[in-house]
Design a protein around this motif. Sequence first.
Motif, mmCIF file in Angstrom:
data_model
loop_
_atom_site.group_PDB
_atom_site.id
_atom_site.type_symbol
_atom_site.label_atom_id
_atom_site.label_comp_id
_atom_site.label_asym_id
_atom_site.label_seq_id
_atom_site.Cartn_x
_atom_site.Cartn_y
_atom_site.Cartn_z
ATOM 1 N N SER A 23 0.839 -1.205 0.000
ATOM 2 C CA SER A 23 0.000 0.000 0.000
ATOM 3 C C SER A 23 0.871 1.252 0.000
ATOM 4 N N HIS A 43 -4.333 9.483 1.717
ATOM 5 C CA HIS A 43 -5.718 9.921 1.916
ATOM 6 C C HIS A 43 -6.535 9.744 0.636
ATOM 7 N N GLU A 44 -5.975 10.173 -0.484
ATOM 8 C CA GLU A 44 -6.746 10.151 -1.722
ATOM 9 C C GLU A 44 -6.993 8.722 -2.209
ATOM 10 N N HIS A 46 -7.298 6.196 -0.130
ATOM 11 C CA HIS A 46 -8.012 5.497 0.951
ATOM 12 C C HIS A 46 -7.236 4.268 1.428
ATOM 13 N N PRO A 49 -7.262 4.628 7.388
ATOM 14 C CA PRO A 49 -8.355 5.429 7.945
ATOM 15 C C PRO A 49 -7.902 6.862 8.202
ATOM 16 N N ASP A 50 -8.824 7.802 8.026
ATOM 17 C CA ASP A 50 -8.470 9.212 8.224
ATOM 18 C C ASP A 50 -8.006 9.485 9.643
ATOM 19 N N ASP A 67 -9.419 19.317 9.835
ATOM 20 C CA ASP A 67 -9.924 19.176 8.471
ATOM 21 C C ASP A 67 -10.590 20.491 8.091
#
Length: 605
Positions: A23, A43-44, A46, A49-50, A67
């Motif tokens: 990943s 983030h983009e 995925h 997790p955020d 955010d």
Amino acid sequence: MTDAELDQRIAETLSIAGVSSASLDKARLFQRSRGSSLAGAVHELHLAPDDLLNGALQELTGARSVDPRLLTVYPDFVESVHQLIPREVAASLLVFPAQIEANSIHVCMVNPTDGWTARALESLSGCRVMPFVANEVAIQSALERHYGAFRSGQPTRAGQRAPADAEAAYRLRLDEPIEHLVKPAEALINRTRDAIGRDPKALATVIRDPAIIRLVHQIIVRAVEAGASDIHVEPLSDMLRVRTRVDGRVRVFAELPPGAARVVVARLKSMADLPLEPAKEPLDGRIGYDLTWNRPIDLRFSLVPAVTGENVVMRVLDRSRQRKDLTDLGLDAHTLKLVREAAELPNGLLLVTGPTGSGKTSTLYALLDTLNASDTCVLTAEDPVESNIKGVTQVQCSEEAGVGFAAALRSFLRQDPDVIMVGEIRDVETAETALKAALTGHLVLSTLHTNDASGAVLRLLNMNIEPFIIASALRIVVAQRLIRRLCQACRRPAPPEKVQTWLSSLDADTIDTYRGVTIFEAVGCDRCGQAGYKGRTGIFEVLWMSDALEGLALARASAAEIRRQARREGMRSLRDAGWMKVVAGETTVEEVLENTLGESSGAAP
């Protein structure tokens, strides 16, 4: 840390948290194709997790994770922020201003540890920057939604964007007429005068308005850019007068309406982290964030309650200023040789004398740089420490904190020093301790407030210090002044009658020395701000404690007797040094006379 270092640490943190190597490799490939940060790529795509990603960013940068897409942003806030940080600059630097407080602006950044961006925003906005951390996808989205500023395809990393946009905005504001800043500030002050009178809390709201922030910021920045060493903000009965000291002379910088006094002073107090309510006693503080572009300065803040209001003076301390070498101070070859010989002595007291603002600290630092070596232990006691010297142990002294010069000196003697510098001899205890340290094998440097070199001997005698201690420990006294340099772009030769008037004021021997020389006078041009002078240089007189002078000290002779003997031994007076600058075309007769009042114009008797 750099962007690359942050990416590496993000990868390590996510790997420990369970994100697979595959990943992370996928994120790196995406990152390279888009020129984004690793956090933005994760983030983009995925890939984590955020909450895990945001927690990692917060832990690594020490900034709160926010955010910006979730923030409530009102149109009036957007307009206010735009006046401090233009939309184009926010997009170029990829930052999202989130909140304005009394003297700070909270900004979402991709890499809060990137000091350059924070410094650029401070010098542009005039506010201390308090960073949040966010991934660039969120910042881009918030900028586009609220500011209409971000466009897809723009660079997102510090290494990919040029600082030209931010610097251009800073320079553009310097060119704006000061009247354009005064008018909106004055209108705001007039509108809110009654509210401030009814509710003191309203003042805190007014001073965070961009009109006030920009006016006060530009006053400071323009004064610093013009070379001011001090900025005076003086409430008078009919105006708020702002004056600056440039090259040792105070000049009027701006005159504002009298109603501006309370608001402008309150803004300055906020910047110095001082209470906003009217002061009942003198206050001291410091403004220490980056107000000017690529030139880190501190402002030493001093407030005194006066009849007409709170009078503020800010001393400009340039953290980027290069210390001067002995050869850069203005010493002539003969005087430079004497000072260097004194610095090579194994022990004794070396005194630098002169009034406040005469350059004594610069001379001490130049001496310290000469003495600083890997085989020499150097300790200093200063108030304040104005410049950090690598390899030297520097102690910040403060009487309020119970660490005075005398106490520091006593402690130094247990630290096995070779060289000791004490910022100033202010009292008998410090004088006695310094002299005794000089007698016990240490080279001691210090300053004393006297008008000339011979006066330093008398001053020590008047402190009731035993004459034999002074005669045994004192090695050299350097008296100095700073005089303005002629602007080389507009100076012109003085007319013959002016040269003759000057020569006629000298005695016969000196006239013969200078007969036939060309001297110059000040004119004034745009380059020097019509002053006729630009920059300053030093003039010096050096009293070397010979056997004859030691005998005069033991006999408690007067300053005049000591001076006459020193002149017989070849000491050049401050005025002699000044005349050498005049005939070299560096300064004017008027400048020398003004800075050597009380001296005769002749040579040694």
